[in-house]
Motif scaffolding. Structure first.
Motif, PDB file in Angstrom:
ATOM      1  N   GLY A   1       7.957  -8.985   7.911  1.00 25.29           N
ATOM      2  CA  GLY A   1       6.751  -8.760   8.828  1.00 25.29           C
ATOM      3  C   GLY A   1       7.231  -8.507  10.395  1.00 25.29           C
ATOM      4  N   GLY A   2       8.550  -9.355  10.661  1.00 26.13           N
ATOM      5  CA  GLY A   2       8.994  -9.052  12.091  1.00 26.13           C
ATOM      6  C   GLY A   2       9.387  -7.907  12.289  1.00 26.13           C
ATOM      7  N   ALA A   3       9.844  -6.815  11.217  1.00 25.20           N
ATOM      8  CA  ALA A   3      10.431  -5.680  11.422  1.00 25.20           C
ATOM      9  C   ALA A   3       9.284  -4.634  11.699  1.00 25.20           C
ATOM     10  N   ARG A   4       8.195  -5.097  10.942  1.00 22.30           N
ATOM     11  CA  ARG A   4       6.859  -4.111  10.969  1.00 22.30           C
ATOM     12  C   ARG A   4       6.616  -4.171  12.437  1.00 22.30           C
ATOM     13  N   ARG A   5       6.328  -5.422  12.959  1.00 22.03           N
ATOM     14  CA  ARG A   5       5.971  -5.499  14.412  1.00 22.03           C
ATOM     15  C   ARG A   5       6.769  -4.797  15.295  1.00 22.03           C
ATOM     16  N   ALA A   6       8.137  -5.093  15.244  1.00 22.27           N
ATOM     17  CA  ALA A   6       9.110  -4.506  15.846  1.00 22.27           C
ATOM     18  C   ALA A   6       9.204  -2.863  15.789  1.00 22.27           C
ATOM     19  N   LEU A   7       9.018  -2.299  14.791  1.00 21.15           N
ATOM     20  CA  LEU A   7       8.789  -0.908  14.378  1.00 21.15           C
ATOM     21  C   LEU A   7       7.589  -0.414  15.159  1.00 21.15           C
ATOM     22  N   VAL A   8       6.300  -1.050  15.121  1.00 20.18           N
ATOM     23  CA  VAL A   8       5.344  -0.619  15.870  1.00 20.18           C
ATOM     24  C   VAL A   8       5.567  -0.295  17.305  1.00 20.18           C
TER      25      VAL A   8
ATOM     26  N   PRO B   1       1.018  -0.956   0.068  1.00 21.18           N
ATOM     27  CA  PRO B   1       0.137  -0.234   0.145  1.00 21.18           C
ATOM     28  C   PRO B   1       0.873   1.207  -0.003  1.00 21.18           C
ATOM     29  N   TRP B   2       0.250   2.364  -0.758  1.00 21.96           N
ATOM     30  CA  TRP B   2       1.121   3.443  -0.738  1.00 21.96           C
ATOM     31  C   TRP B   2       1.225   4.078   0.503  1.00 21.96           C
ATOM     32  N   TYR B   3       0.388   4.050   1.602  1.00 19.74           N
ATOM     33  CA  TYR B   3       0.580   4.780   2.885  1.00 19.74           C
ATOM     34  C   TYR B   3       1.496   4.173   3.530  1.00 19.74           C
ATOM     35  N   LEU B   4       1.745   2.547   3.302  1.00 21.16           N
ATOM     36  CA  LEU B   4       2.601   1.699   4.050  1.00 21.16           C
ATOM     37  C   LEU B   4       3.974   2.464   3.726  1.00 21.16           C
TER      38      LEU B   4
ATOM     39  N   LEU C   1       8.537   0.114  18.712  1.00 19.64           N
ATOM     40  CA  LEU C   1       9.592   1.210  18.678  1.00 19.64           C
ATOM     41  C   LEU C   1       9.000   2.564  18.572  1.00 19.64           C
ATOM     42  N   MET C   2       8.178   2.743  17.594  1.00 17.13           N
ATOM     43  CA  MET C   2       7.712   4.168  17.279  1.00 17.13           C
ATOM     44  C   MET C   2       6.511   4.542  18.924  1.00 17.13           C
ATOM     45  N   VAL C   3       5.977   3.394  19.515  1.00 19.32           N
ATOM     46  CA  VAL C   3       5.165   3.835  20.560  1.00 19.32           C
ATOM     47  C   VAL C   3       6.278   4.137  21.726  1.00 19.32           C
ATOM     48  N   ALA C   4       7.080   3.572  21.761  1.00 15.08           N
ATOM     49  CA  ALA C   4       8.363   3.708  22.961  1.00 15.08           C
ATOM     50  C   ALA C   4       9.006   4.885  22.533  1.00 15.08           C
ATOM     51  N   GLN C   5       9.233   5.344  21.414  1.00 11.63           N
ATOM     52  CA  GLN C   5      10.102   6.565  21.151  1.00 11.63           C
ATOM     53  C   GLN C   5       9.171   7.868  21.272  1.00 11.63           C
ATOM     54  N   THR C   6       7.736   7.622  20.927  1.00 10.43           N
ATOM     55  CA  THR C   6       6.813   8.707  21.212  1.00 10.43           C
ATOM     56  C   THR C   6       6.796   9.065  22.735  1.00 10.43           C
ATOM     57  N   ILE C   7       6.617   8.067  23.422  1.00  7.41           N
ATOM     58  CA  ILE C   7       6.601   8.164  24.990  1.00  7.41           C
ATOM     59  C   ILE C   7       8.046   8.893  25.418  1.00  7.41           C
TER      60      ILE C   7
ATOM     61  N   LEU D   1      -0.664   8.394  12.990  1.00  7.77           N
ATOM     62  CA  LEU D   1      -0.934   8.121  11.651  1.00  7.77           C
ATOM     63  C   LEU D   1      -0.167   7.294  11.254  1.00  7.77           C
ATOM     64  N   VAL D   2       1.381   7.142  11.609  1.00  9.30           N
ATOM     65  CA  VAL D   2       2.189   5.915  11.279  1.00  9.30           C
ATOM     66  C   VAL D   2       1.554   4.764  11.787  1.00  9.30           C
ATOM     67  N   LEU D   3       1.429   4.758  12.989  1.00 10.88           N
ATOM     68  CA  LEU D   3       1.025   3.341  13.854  1.00 10.88           C
ATOM     69  C   LEU D   3      -0.253   2.941  13.100  1.00 10.88           C
ATOM     70  N   LEU D   4      -1.207   3.882  12.584  1.00 16.21           N
ATOM     71  CA  LEU D   4      -2.333   3.337  11.933  1.00 16.21           C
ATOM     72  C   LEU D   4      -2.137   2.847  10.632  1.00 16.21           C
ATOM     73  N   ALA D   5      -1.131   3.465   9.878  1.00 15.01           N
ATOM     74  CA  ALA D   5      -0.886   2.859   8.629  1.00 15.01           C
ATOM     75  C   ALA D   5      -0.136   1.284   8.832  1.00 15.01           C
ATOM     76  N   LEU D   6       0.638   1.461   9.957  1.00 17.29           N
ATOM     77  CA  LEU D   6       1.371  -0.026   9.865  1.00 17.29           C
ATOM     78  C   LEU D   6       0.714  -1.205  10.511  1.00 17.29           C
ATOM     79  N   THR D   7      -0.355  -0.619  11.144  1.00 13.78           N
ATOM     80  CA  THR D   7      -1.469  -1.663  11.788  1.00 13.78           C
ATOM     81  C   THR D   7      -2.673  -2.065  10.884  1.00 13.78           C
ATOM     82  N   ARG D   8      -2.902  -1.165   9.829  1.00 15.75           N
ATOM     83  CA  ARG D   8      -4.076  -1.390   8.995  1.00 15.75           C
ATOM     84  C   ARG D   8      -4.165  -2.842   8.236  1.00 15.75           C
TER      85      ARG D   8
END
Length: 207
Positions: A103-110, A11-14, A112-118, A184-191
């Motif tokens: 796929g494992g990198a996507r799950r890890a990235l989700v 997907p383009w948004y990904l 990491l993005m949560v941790a980095q935002t916090i 928005l990034v997390l939404l795109a990664l988990t759609r």
């Protein structure tokens, strides 16, 4: 068959989300390293760039106050800066890996993005003294530059008061924007389509 082909198409948004992750990772790791460099004393105070002695002293004094504020907040700020550096590098690396269809990198990235935002929010709330002192250092530099260009001291004071208020507003705006972009990034990664794409990539690798 059509559903399989659609799932295999990225997907383009990904793609956009992964590019944003790479940029965020690079920016945050740079910000963390800059803070670490401040603690190591490797940042120039820029007082030598001022032509007037009074301005040079003001810049040097505000820089020392900034270092004092940073030192006071060191027990919290330094570990957070190290974490910002490490997480920034990790986000960049895993975004690149996710771009290749892992796929494992996507799950890890989700995660990491949560941790980095916090972490970014934590840095904002635990370093108010450093942030205020940094603003005064920047204001001192700008004041000297404007006076060198012939502006009156009264005019410069007015402009610097506006600059202080503008910087505070900009900082808060950037924090809000950063949080919104991360959401928005997390939404795109988990759609569903994004998950289906990585599932299809995993099936192709196994096949």
């Amino acid at each position: 068959m059509a559903e399989t082909r659609q799932a295999a198409r990225r997907p383009w948004y990904l793609v956009l989300a992964l590019l944003i992750c790479s940029g965020i990772g690079a920016c945050e790791s740079t910000a963390g390293w800059t803070t670490i460099e401040l603690y190591r004393g490797h940042i120039d105070d820029r007082s030598h760039e001022m032509t007037r002695e009074d301005d040079s002293k003001a810049v040097a004094s505000s820089f020392q106050k900034m270092l004092a504020g940073l030192d006071e907040e060191r027990p919290r700020a330094f570990p957070l800066a190290v974490g910002e550096l490490v997480l920034g590098i990790a986000v960049f690396v895993f975004a690149a890996a996710a771009m290749t269809g892992r796929g494992g990198a996507r799950r890890a990235l989700v995660q990491l993005m949560v941790a980095q935002t916090i972490l970014v929010l934590a840095i904002f709330f635990v370093t108010p003294k450093f942030r205020a002192a940094e603003t005064e250092w920047l204001v001192a530099q700008q004041s000297g530059q404007l006076i060198d260009k012939g502006h009156s001291e009264a005019d410069v004071r007015l402009q610097m008061n506006l600059a202080r208020a503008g910087r505070r507003a900009l900082t808060i705006t950037l924090i809000i924007a950063r949080t919104a972009v991360a959401a928005l990034v997390l939404l795109a990664l988990t759609r569903q389509r994004a998950r289906a794409y990585y599932d299809a990539q995993g099936e192709q690798a196994e096949g």
